[in-house]
Design a protein around this motif. Structure first.
Motif, PDB file in Angstrom:
ATOM      1  N   GLU A   1       0.833  -1.204   0.000  1.00 44.14           N
ATOM      2  CA  GLU A   1       0.000   0.000   0.000  1.00 44.14           C
ATOM      3  C   GLU A   1       0.870   1.257   0.000  1.00 44.14           C
ATOM      4  OE1 GLU A   1      -2.112  -3.053   2.772  1.00 44.14           O
ATOM      5  OE2 GLU A   1      -0.065  -2.443   2.296  1.00 44.14           O
TER       6      GLU A   1
ATOM      7  N   THR B   1       0.398   4.149  12.669  1.00 41.62           N
ATOM      8  CA  THR B   1      -0.950   3.639  12.861  1.00 41.62           C
ATOM      9  C   THR B   1      -1.909   4.795  12.599  1.00 41.62           C
ATOM     10  OG1 THR B   1      -0.778   4.119  15.215  1.00 41.62           O
ATOM     11  CG2 THR B   1      -0.269   1.867  14.522  1.00 41.62           C
ATOM     12  N   PRO B   2      -3.086   4.521  12.072  1.00 40.96           N
ATOM     13  CA  PRO B   2      -4.007   5.612  11.724  1.00 40.96           C
ATOM     14  C   PRO B   2      -4.366   6.476  12.928  1.00 40.96           C
ATOM     15  CG  PRO B   2      -4.660   3.610  10.626  1.00 40.96           C
ATOM     16  CD  PRO B   2      -3.573   3.223  11.585  1.00 40.96           C
TER      17      PRO B   2
ATOM     18  N   THR C   1      -6.472   8.419  15.470  1.00 42.74           N
ATOM     19  CA  THR C   1      -7.813   8.187  16.016  1.00 42.74           C
ATOM     20  C   THR C   1      -8.221   9.235  17.035  1.00 42.74           C
ATOM     21  OG1 THR C   1      -6.902   6.703  17.693  1.00 42.74           O
ATOM     22  CG2 THR C   1      -7.704   5.690  15.645  1.00 42.74           C
TER      23      THR C   1
ATOM     24  N   ARG D   1      -4.690   7.578   5.052  1.00 48.08           N
ATOM     25  CA  ARG D   1      -4.864   6.199   5.519  1.00 48.08           C
ATOM     26  C   ARG D   1      -4.745   5.282   4.305  1.00 48.08           C
ATOM     27  NH1 ARG D   1      -8.955   3.976  10.041  1.00 48.08           N
ATOM     28  NH2 ARG D   1      -8.212   5.901  10.965  1.00 48.08           N
TER      29      ARG D   1
ATOM     30  N   ALA E   1      -4.432   1.735   4.705  1.00 50.23           N
ATOM     31  CA  ALA E   1      -5.063   0.463   5.068  1.00 50.23           C
ATOM     32  C   ALA E   1      -5.664   0.681   6.447  1.00 50.23           C
ATOM     33  CB  ALA E   1      -4.024  -0.659   5.095  1.00 50.23           C
ATOM     34  N   PRO E   2      -6.534  -0.211   6.907  1.00 47.44           N
ATOM     35  CA  PRO E   2      -7.126  -0.015   8.228  1.00 47.44           C
ATOM     36  C   PRO E   2      -6.096   0.133   9.350  1.00 47.44           C
ATOM     37  CG  PRO E   2      -8.346  -1.688   7.040  1.00 47.44           C
ATOM     38  CD  PRO E   2      -7.132  -1.370   6.207  1.00 47.44           C
ATOM     39  N   ASP E   3      -4.906  -0.432   9.157  1.00 45.00           N
ATOM     40  CA  ASP E   3      -3.882  -0.386  10.197  1.00 45.00           C
ATOM     41  C   ASP E   3      -2.626   0.385   9.783  1.00 45.00           C
ATOM     42  OD1 ASP E   3      -3.084  -2.168   8.235  1.00 45.00           O
ATOM     43  OD2 ASP E   3      -2.136  -3.548   9.644  1.00 45.00           O
TER      44      ASP E   3
ATOM     45  N   SER F   1      -1.045   4.193   8.043  1.00 43.56           N
ATOM     46  CA  SER F   1      -1.198   5.520   7.458  1.00 43.56           C
ATOM     47  C   SER F   1       0.167   6.142   7.233  1.00 43.56           C
ATOM     48  CB  SER F   1      -2.081   6.420   8.328  1.00 43.56           C
ATOM     49  OG  SER F   1      -1.476   6.652   9.575  1.00 43.56           O
TER      50      SER F   1
END
Length: 200
Positions: A38, A154-155, A157, A186, A188-190, A192
């Motif tokens: 990614e 990590t994204p 939050t 971002r 992927a979900p995990d 960034s």
């Protein structure tokens, strides 16, 4: 650089040639911490915007997977300089890409990149090299309008950003920098990445 990045490449045949070459080398050498696909695709797209006058810089060569993505995206004549602190990895990547023009793989800590800038695109990689304490200086390392990439986060939050209960200086040093316009993407979900543009 991601902890299990090398294992995230399922089909090397579907990759750009320099990336496939580097993934194979990383797997053979047991190097697990390559950049993920990614992030690699983002590097490939950003590399296309670099010019021969500015070029591309990278800290943390590893086994050359991220470097392969940069090489796959750059235009002809655009120089690429990658810095790696581990001598055995420098040797392996120099050998791997010995046939690639306008590429220099430098042995040293991340600050060795200073001798080669400023760049149109600079990817800060390799476990924190130039990312937080004594962070890379955009005025010195980027051309006006140049792009800085800070990977493997990590994204986001919460705001203000925190990491393990403390202020996340890996982000805030870039968000608060007066020379940069910074945003987070971002991938992927995990996963960034921070993208920052040096103000003209």
């Amino acid at each position: 650089m991601s902890t299990l990045g090398t294992s995230s490449y399922a089909d090397p045949a579907a990759l750009p040639e320099p990336v496939a070459r580097a993934v194979e080398s990383a797997a053979r050498l047991g190097f697990a911490r390559s950049c993920r696909p990614e992030h690699g695709r983002l590097l490939q797209a950003l590399a296309a915007g670099a010019t021969p006058a500015g070029g591309i810089g990278e800290t943390g060569t590893g086994c050359g997977v991220g470097l392969g993505w940069l090489l796959a995206g750059r235009r002809p004549g655009v120089r690429v300089v990658s810095v790696e602190r581990e001598a055995e990895l420098v040797h392996a990547v120099r050998e791997l890409f010995a046939d690639v023009p306008d590429l220099e793989v430098v042995h040293g800590d991340w600050t060795a990149i200073h001798r080669h800038g400023p760049f149109d695109l600079l990817a800060l990689d390799g476990g924190g090299n130039g990312k937080q304490t004594a962070a890379a200086d955009p005025r010195r390392l980027l051309t006006p309008g140049g792009t800085l990439v800070v990977d493997d986060l990590t994204p986001l939050t919460t705001w203000p950003p925190t990491y393990r209960g403390a202020p996340d200086t890996g982000r805030t040093v870039w968000y608060d920098h007066p020379e940069l316009l910074t945003t987070e993407v971002r991938l992927a979900p995990d996963l960034s990445t921070l993208l920052a543009t040096r103000r003209p």
